[in-house]
Write a protein that holds these residues in place. Structure first.
Motif, PDB file in Angstrom:
ATOM      1  N   GLU A  36       0.855  -1.194   0.000  1.00 16.48           N
ATOM      2  CA  GLU A  36       0.000   0.000   0.000  1.00 16.48           C
ATOM      3  C   GLU A  36       0.891   1.243   0.000  1.00 16.48           C
ATOM      4  N   ILE A  37       0.698   2.078  -0.996  1.00 14.41           N
ATOM      5  CA  ILE A  37       1.523   3.274  -1.143  1.00 14.41           C
ATOM      6  C   ILE A  37       0.804   4.447  -0.469  1.00 14.41           C
ATOM      7  N   ASN A  46       1.692  16.550  -5.185  1.00 17.02           N
ATOM      8  CA  ASN A  46       1.321  17.521  -6.206  1.00 17.02           C
ATOM      9  C   ASN A  46       1.827  17.119  -7.596  1.00 17.02           C
ATOM     10  N   ALA A  47       2.899  16.350  -7.600  1.00 14.28           N
ATOM     11  CA  ALA A  47       3.466  15.928  -8.886  1.00 14.28           C
ATOM     12  C   ALA A  47       2.747  14.714  -9.457  1.00 14.28           C
ATOM     13  N   ASN A  48       1.729  14.244  -8.744  1.00  7.96           N
ATOM     14  CA  ASN A  48       0.963  13.051  -9.173  1.00  7.96           C
ATOM     15  C   ASN A  48       1.890  11.879  -9.521  1.00  7.96           C
ATOM     16  N   PHE A  49       2.839  11.682  -8.644  1.00  7.21           N
ATOM     17  CA  PHE A  49       3.863  10.688  -8.997  1.00  7.21           C
ATOM     18  C   PHE A  49       3.312   9.273  -9.057  1.00  7.21           C
ATOM     19  N   ILE A  50       2.190   9.013  -8.363  1.00 10.55           N
ATOM     20  CA  ILE A  50       1.623   7.652  -8.389  1.00 10.55           C
ATOM     21  C   ILE A  50       1.251   7.262  -9.813  1.00 10.55           C
ATOM     22  N   ASP A  51       0.863   8.282 -10.599  1.00  2.91           N
ATOM     23  CA  ASP A  51       0.476   7.974 -11.981  1.00  2.91           C
ATOM     24  C   ASP A  51       1.648   7.451 -12.799  1.00  2.91           C
ATOM     25  N   VAL A  64       5.246  -3.800 -13.053  1.00  2.26           N
ATOM     26  CA  VAL A  64       3.866  -3.508 -12.673  1.00  2.26           C
ATOM     27  C   VAL A  64       3.663  -2.002 -12.735  1.00  2.26           C
ATOM     28  N   HIS A  65       2.645  -1.592 -13.414  1.00  2.78           N
ATOM     29  CA  HIS A  65       2.307  -0.168 -13.437  1.00  2.78           C
ATOM     30  C   HIS A  65       0.786  -0.063 -13.477  1.00  2.78           C
ATOM     31  N   ASN A  70      -2.493   0.567  -4.377  1.00  4.80           N
ATOM     32  CA  ASN A  70      -2.381  -0.800  -3.869  1.00  4.80           C
ATOM     33  C   ASN A  70      -1.813  -1.712  -4.953  1.00  4.80           C
ATOM     34  N   TYR A  71      -0.747  -2.374  -4.604  1.00  5.14           N
ATOM     35  CA  TYR A  71      -0.108  -3.301  -5.540  1.00  5.14           C
ATOM     36  C   TYR A  71      -0.080  -4.683  -4.916  1.00  5.14           C
TER      37      TYR A  71
END
Lengths: 150, 222
Positions: A36-37, A46-51, A64-65, A70-71
């Motif tokens: 879980e991130i 703010n940089a939407n890095f999860i995307d 995996v992307h 949740n991974y």
């Protein structure tokens, strides 16, 4: 009396019990670690890095992307250490997980799976703030759970 | 401790059962007289050829009857499993032994049997697995092996059944059996596929049936 007795005996004897089984595996055989991130750093948020977050292991055949928080990660089936690399556009962190494997005969239909018990983990801190183990046991119940704070 | 508790309870049941039998004997003042010896073959197991082709198992029995009422019974058997699946191969072989007694409730047809029995069973098996295939989109395909392990099981059986003489000295017998595991048989990582003489290793209580053919050694018959 004896004739009736023998008749009953033959009827019962002719009945052969057998097991009804569709010979298919009807249960989950996936043993995965839920990662879980959790983003606390506002700059990253703010940089939407999860995307743009990808996770891979150097020994994996793929990465995996999911653009998700949740991974579900597969640990190494043949080594007691699994390395995961969390990479985004501008940064990269590595997490090493030391674990024990237990080969488990799940059932005749499903065969064998590997259960894992996490021993310890360490990581680089380029962007990872900390990690927290919620559950260190990994079985087919999807119970292994790791929180990674950025 | 649980094993001790189960074992002591079982011994008490057996001792009291024998005492009850002895009381009946004393009431009738009937001396124990050898009334016959039967050698049996478990023919129900031959259904495995149809329904469990991966398993070969054989079982026999010897019972020694006294006054056509009380029978000391010994059973023994061998089981072998060779299971070839797409994702693993499993091998197992083992033996089992049972000891106990039967009590015949029939009075009008003394050569036949309708009654109950108690047994204590023990099984020893060795099993292993090979060519265990793991198929992972991340890690690819890989194979593992499970080294051979031994497994011991002890259980208690209560049965109720019938035996009838269908030809001279030839008997057919059928019984329902309740099996209760006392110890062993369980393994969290490598559970046996089948325990010889007991059955499904994942169950602590099993209800089953036996089908036997017996040959009565012809001596001392009225």
């Amino acid at each position: 009396m004896k004739r009736i007795f023998r008749l009953v005996l033959f009827i019962l004897f002719s009945f052969i019990a057998y097991n009804c089984s569709d010979n298919k595996c009807n249960e989950s055989v996936d043993v995965e670690l839920k990662a879980e991130i959790i983003v606390k750093d506002t700059i990253l948020e703010n940089a939407n890095f999860i995307d743009s977050l990808s996770i891979y292991s150097p020994l994996w055949l793929d990465s995996v992307h999911y653009s998700s928080i949740n991974y579900l990660l597969d640990l190494s089936p043949f080594s007691n250490t699994t390395t995961f690399i969390f990479t985004s556009q501008l940064w990269k962190d590595t997490v090493w997980i030391l674990h024990e494997r237990q080969l488990v005969y799940l059932s005749q239909e499903c065969g064998f799976v590997n259960y894992y018990t996490i021993d310890s983990a360490w990581y680089t801190s380029n962007n990872i703030d900390s990690i927290e183990w919620v559950n260190k046991k990994l079985t087919t119940q999807n119970d292994g759970h790791l929180k990674i704070y950025f | 401790m649980a094993i001790l508790r189960y074992t002591s309870s079982l011994i008490l049941i057996i001792v009291f059962s024998f005492q009850l039998l002895a009381q009946t004997t004393e009431e009738k003042k009937e001396p124990w007289k050898l009334s016959g010896i039967k050698a049996g073959l478990d023919v129900g197991r031959f259904s495995n050829f149809l329904f469990k082709p991966e398993q070969r198992s054989y079982a026999g029995s010897i019972d020694i009857g006294f006054n056509n009422k009380r029978y000391f019974v010994g059973e023994f058997g061998y089981s072998e499993i060779s299971l070839n699946r797409e994702n693993y191969d499993y091998r197992s072989n083992g033996t089992f032994y049972k000891l106990g007694f039967d009590y015949n409730m029939l009075k009008k047809v003394p050569t036949d049997f309708l009654g109950a029995g108690l047994r204590i069973g023990y099984s020893l098996l060795e099993h292993s697995a090979s060519s265990i295939l793991f198929n992972s989109s991340h890690w690819g395909n890989y194979y593992l092996e499970q080294q051979a392990e031994t497994n011991q099981t002890m259980w208690f059986e209560a049965s109720f059944g019938i035996k009838g003489e269908v030809l001279k000295n030839i008997y057919l017998g059928w019984s329902t059996v309740l099996k209760v595991r006392l110890y062993g048989g369980k393994d969290d990582s490598f559970q046996p596929y089948d325990i010889p003489g007991y059955g499904n290793a994942t169950k602590s209580i099993i209800i089953g049936a036996n089908y036997f053919i017996y040959y009565q050694i012809p001596f001392n018959r009225n």
